[in-house]
Design a protein around this motif. Structure first.
Motif, short mmCIF file in Angstrom:
data_model
loop_
_atom_site.label_atom_id
_atom_site.label_comp_id
_atom_site.label_asym_id
_atom_site.label_seq_id
_atom_site.Cartn_x
_atom_site.Cartn_y
_atom_site.Cartn_z
N LYS A 194 0.83 -1.21 0.00
CA LYS A 194 0.00 0.00 0.00
C LYS A 194 0.87 1.26 0.00
O LYS A 194 0.65 2.19 -0.79
CB LYS A 194 -0.89 0.01 1.23
CG LYS A 194 -2.33 0.15 0.89
CD LYS A 194 -3.22 0.09 2.09
CE LYS A 194 -4.60 -0.30 1.60
NZ LYS A 194 -5.54 -0.53 2.64
N SER A 195 1.87 1.28 0.90
CA SER A 195 2.73 2.48 0.97
C SER A 195 3.43 2.69 -0.36
O SER A 195 3.55 3.83 -0.83
CB SER A 195 3.82 2.33 2.04
OG SER A 195 3.27 1.85 3.20
N GLU A 222 0.88 4.06 -2.84
CA GLU A 222 0.53 5.45 -2.52
C GLU A 222 1.60 6.41 -3.01
O GLU A 222 1.32 7.44 -3.59
CB GLU A 222 0.36 5.61 -1.00
CG GLU A 222 -1.03 5.25 -0.55
CD GLU A 222 -1.16 5.12 0.97
OE1 GLU A 222 -2.28 4.96 1.43
OE2 GLU A 222 -0.12 5.15 1.67
N GLU A 223 2.84 6.02 -2.78
CA GLU A 223 3.95 6.89 -3.12
C GLU A 223 4.18 6.98 -4.63
O GLU A 223 4.16 8.06 -5.21
CB GLU A 223 5.23 6.37 -2.40
CG GLU A 223 6.33 7.38 -2.22
CD GLU A 223 5.83 8.77 -1.78
OE1 GLU A 223 4.99 8.83 -0.85
OE2 GLU A 223 6.26 9.76 -2.40
N LYS A 256 1.78 8.52 -7.53
CA LYS A 256 1.73 9.97 -7.77
C LYS A 256 2.45 10.30 -9.08
O LYS A 256 2.17 11.29 -9.74
CB LYS A 256 2.44 10.72 -6.63
CG LYS A 256 1.67 10.67 -5.32
CD LYS A 256 2.50 11.30 -4.21
CE LYS A 256 1.94 10.93 -2.86
NZ LYS A 256 2.93 11.02 -1.78
N LEU A 300 -7.18 2.15 -2.47
CA LEU A 300 -6.45 3.28 -3.08
C LEU A 300 -7.22 3.82 -4.29
O LEU A 300 -7.17 5.02 -4.58
CB LEU A 300 -5.03 2.86 -3.46
CG LEU A 300 -4.22 2.26 -2.31
CD1 LEU A 300 -2.80 1.93 -2.76
CD2 LEU A 300 -4.18 3.21 -1.11
N LYS A 306 -9.64 6.18 -3.14
CA LYS A 306 -9.07 7.49 -2.80
C LYS A 306 -8.69 8.28 -4.05
O LYS A 306 -8.02 9.31 -3.96
CB LYS A 306 -7.82 7.29 -1.93
CG LYS A 306 -8.14 6.80 -0.54
CD LYS A 306 -6.85 6.74 0.28
CE LYS A 306 -7.10 6.09 1.63
NZ LYS A 306 -5.86 5.63 2.25
N MET A 310 -6.61 7.32 -6.48
CA MET A 310 -5.21 7.18 -6.92
C MET A 310 -5.12 6.45 -8.27
O MET A 310 -6.05 5.76 -8.68
CB MET A 310 -4.41 6.44 -5.87
CG MET A 310 -4.33 7.23 -4.60
SD MET A 310 -3.30 6.41 -3.40
CE MET A 310 -3.47 7.57 -2.08
#
Ligand code: PLP
Length: 379
Positions: A195-196, A199-200, A203, A228, A231, A233
Motif C-alpha cells: 500500500k505504501s 501510494e507513493e 503519484k 487506493l 481514494k 489514486m
C-alpha cells in the motif's frame, strides 16, 4: 512502430499467452505461446488428455455448486445477448468493491484485461516496470508496441522487491506491474508495504495490481489495493474468477480503477466479449465463502504434500500462499518436463538468474502424492 493489431494478432497473443503453455508445435506457432524458459521453448506437450494438469494453476475443485446452478438456469437465455446481465453484473461488482459501476471493467478473464492494459500503456513506447519472474502477459503485450520491459530481481526469499522497484523508475516508465501474491513464486508481501509503495509511486506512475490469487489468503490477509482506487489514486486492480472460484474455462475477470483509467483501457477491449454463462456463473458464485474456504483448506493440505517432500530433500522454495510452488530444478528442465509428462504430470520450467526453476501447481491431495512419488523416482 506497429500501433494497430489485427483481430488475428490480437487473438493469437491473448489466447496463447493467457493459456500460458505450449500445446503442440503447430498451435505454438499459431498462438505464439509464451515459454517461461529455454526448456519450454523446445518442449512440446504430447496431449492433455489423461494428464494431471499441474501447469496452469487451475482449481481442481471448481466450479462451485452455486456456479453450476447459475449456468444451468441461464441456458434458456443463451439466445439473447447479455446486454442487461453485464450491466447488472457490474452493479453487483461495484457494490462488492464499494465503488460506482463506472469504476468496473469486465473482461474475458483477467488475461484479456492484462492485454488491454498492456496495449494502453505500451502503445506509445516507453517502459513498463515489474519484478521478474512474474506473470508476464501485460508486459509481453506492451512489447508488441516496442515498449521496453524493465525487470528487477525478487529478493532472496523470492518475494516482489518493492524497494528495488521504486529505485528503478525512469522518466519514461509508463506503468508499474505488481502481483501479490506473485505468480510464479506464490510469495506474499505484507499489504501495508504494498500500500505504501502504491501510494507513493502512483503519484508519478500508474500501478497495475494483479490480485488473481488474493482469495487464496485467509480472509484477514485479503487486503486489496481497491482502497487506493477509492481514494482516487492511479492504481488499477485486477481480479479473476479463474482461480479460487474455479471458473478458468468460463473466462471472466474484472478491473477496478478510476473511471478515467477504465475509459482509457476499455478502448482496447474486444467488441462484446461477455457470455451469458460466464456472467451467470460468476454472479452465482461471487462471495461464496463456504466454497472458497473449502478450496483453501484442501489446497493447503495438498500443498503440504509437495512442501514436505521439498523440506525432506532440503530443497528451498518460495513460501507459497497460493495453489503453486516454485523451487530450483534439480535436473535440467527439459528432462524434468519430458520425464514428468511420461509419468502423466504436466508442470512448468522458468529461467531466473541463470538457473532453471520448477513451478508446480497444486492439484488434489492424491494428485500431489502421485506427483511427489513420480518426481522422486527420477529426480
Ligand atoms: C497472476 C495472474 N494474473 C492473471 C492471470 C490470468 O488469468 P485469467 O485470464 O484466467 O483470469 C493468471 C493466470 O494464471 C495469473 O497467474
Amino acid at each position: 512502430m506497429k500501433t494497430q493489431l489485427s483481430r488475428r494478432d490480437w487473438f493469437k497473443s491473448t489466447v496463447a499467452l493467457s493459456a500460458g503453455f505450449a500445446l503442440s508445435s503447430s498451435l505454438v506457432d499459431k498462438l505464439m505461446a509464451a515459454p517461461m524458459g529455454k526448456a519450454e521453448a523446445n518442449f512440446q506437450i504430447k496431449g492433455l488428455s489423461g494428464k494431471v494438469r499441474l501447469n496452469s494453476n487451475e482449481n481442481p475443485y471448481g466450479p462451485s455448486e452455486k456456479a453450476r446452478q447459475g449456468i444451468i438456469q441461464i441456458l434458456s437465455e443463451a439466445n439473447r445477448y447479455p446486454f442487461t446481465s453485464i450491466e447488472d453484473f457490474k452493479i453487483l461488482l461495484a457494490k462488492k468493491e464499494g465503488v460506482t459501476p463506472d469504476h468496473i471493467h469486465v473482461g474475458a478473464g483477467s488475461g484479456d484485461l492484462l492485454c488491454q492494459a498492456g496495449t494502453t500503456f505500451g502503445i506509445e513506447g516507453g517502459r513498463i516496470l515489474s519484478c521478474y519472474p512474474t506473470f508476464p502477459l501485460l508486459m509481453s503485450y506492451s512489447q508488441v508496441f516496442n515498449a521496453k520491459w524493465d525487470k528487477v530481481d525478487l529478493n532472496e526469499k523470492l518475494e516482489y522487491n518493492y524497494d528495488a522497484l521504486a529505485s528503478a523508475i525512469k522518466s519514461d516508465t509508463k506503468l508499474i506491474f505488481i502481483c501479490n501474491p506473485n505468480n510464479p513464486t506464490g510469495t506474499l508481501v505484507d499489504s501495508q508495504k504494498v500500500k505504501s509503495f502504491c501510494e507513493e509511486v502512483s503519484k508519478k506512475v500508474p500501478v497495475y495490481a494483479d490480485e488473481a490469487y488474493l482469495e487464496f489468503l485467509e480472509p484477514s490477509l485479503q487486503v486489496s489495493m481497491v482502497d487506493l482506487v477509492k481514494k482516487g489514486m492511479n492504481v488499477i486492480v485486477s481480479r479473476t474468477f479463474s482461480k479460487v472460484y474455479g471458473l478458468a474455462g468460463m473466462r471472466i475477470g474484472y478491473l477496478v480503477a478510476k473511471p478515467e483509467l477504465i475509459r482509457q483501457i476499455s478502448k482496447y477491449g474486444g467488441d462484446f466479449p461477455y457470455s451469458q454463462t460466464a456472467i451467470a456463473a460468476a454472479t452465482a458464485t461471487l462471495g461464496d465463502e463456504a466454497f472458497m474456504a473449502m478450496v483453501r483448506s484442501k489446497n493447503e493440505v495438498a500443498r503440504k504434500v509437495l512442501t514436505d517432500y521439498l523440506d525432506q530433500h532440503k530443497v528451498m522454495y518460495g513460501k507459497s500462499y497460493t495453489n503453486f510452488v516454485f523451487f530450483p530444478a534439480q535436473k535440467d528442465g527439459k528432462t524434468i518436463l519430458s520425464k514428468m509428462e511420461e509419468r502423466g504430470y504436466l508442470m512448468r520450467i522458468w529461467d531466473y538468474q541463470q538457473k532453471e526453476w520448477c513451478r508446480v501447481s497444486i492439484g488434489t491431495e492424491d494428485e500431489m502424492k502421485g506427483f511427489v512419488k513420480a518426481f522422486a523416482d527420477f529426480v
